[in-house]
Scaffold this active site. Structure first.
Site, short mmCIF file in Angstrom:
data_model
loop_
_atom_site.label_atom_id
_atom_site.label_comp_id
_atom_site.label_asym_id
_atom_site.label_seq_id
_atom_site.Cartn_x
_atom_site.Cartn_y
_atom_site.Cartn_z
N ASP A 166 0.87 -1.18 0.00
CA ASP A 166 0.00 0.00 0.00
C ASP A 166 0.91 1.23 0.00
OD1 ASP A 166 -2.61 1.21 0.31
OD2 ASP A 166 -2.25 1.42 2.43
N ASP A 194 -7.75 -7.95 6.64
CA ASP A 194 -8.82 -7.69 7.60
C ASP A 194 -9.33 -6.26 7.55
OD1 ASP A 194 -6.39 -6.53 8.78
OD2 ASP A 194 -7.64 -6.21 10.55
#
Ligand code: IMP
Ligand code: MG
Length: 180
Positions: free
Chosen positions: A102, A158
């Site tokens: 990311d 998650d």
């Protein structure tokens, strides 16, 4: 109790397993006759790493470091690392395996830590890559899928610890993303 609806499928179980097999083959070719050490970053990469290593036809060692940076859908600047490697990786070929690239902060911190242990070389294998989110200039050597800037869950990833056990990769339901 918060209601967690089933996420819409973004990458199906079948596509994931085909791609993981391809990555395993590529890694098998590239590391032939080398001493391969996989370092998986928990918690997110445990499912990917478990599937990937069974597609690598080489003797290898496996170790784990823990990293945490997210709360909800926000990446924090501080990456917390817990790094008690059990294996000696000096002189070995290290492949760091993680769920998603990311901003790049987590991997750069793990890479820095691994470099200090004097491995022969270090490569990075990510299941997912969000190139548009990058803050630290980093590329993965192996990547499963490039994805746009969307928050995804499942297959290890998650949202506040939920959805890691979803067998596919799904889009975070909008009613949850609008709460953060
Ligand atoms: P980075 O340090 O910003 O590159 O973030 C990497 C970590 O953030 C990953 O290992 C994930 O745990 C988490 N992360 C980033 N994007 C997502 C996402 O879309 N869904 C779930 N977790 C994510
Ligand atoms: Mg993670």
């Amino acid at each position: 109790m918060t209601y967690y609806p089933d996420p819409e499928v973004f990458i199906s179980q079948e596509r994931i397993s085909e791609r993981v097999a391809e990555l395993g083959e590529e890694i098998t070719k590239d590391y032939k006759n080398k001493l391969l050490n996989i370092i998986a970053i928990s918690n997110g990469a445990v499912i990917f790493a478990a599937d990937l290593i069974r597609k690598i036809r080489l003797p290898l060692h496996l170790d784990v470091v823990s990293a945490a940076s997210y709360s909800g859908t926000e990446s924090s600047r501080e990456v917390e690392l817990q790094t008690k490697l059990k294996l000696d990786i000096s002189g070995r070929h290290v492949l760091i395996v993680d769920d998603i690239l990311d901003t790049g902060r987590t991997i750069s911190k793990v890479k820095e830590f691994v470099e200090k242990q004097n491995p022969a070389d270090i490569r990075i294998c990510m299941l997912l890559d969000k190139p548009s989110r990058r803050i630290i200039d980093l590329k993965s050597d192996y990547a499963g899928f490039d994805i746009p800037d969307k928050f995804v869950v499942g297959y290890g990833l998650d949202y506040n610890e939920r959805y890691r056990n979803l067998p596919y990769i799904g889009l975070l339901p909008s009613e949850l993303s609008s709460k953060v």
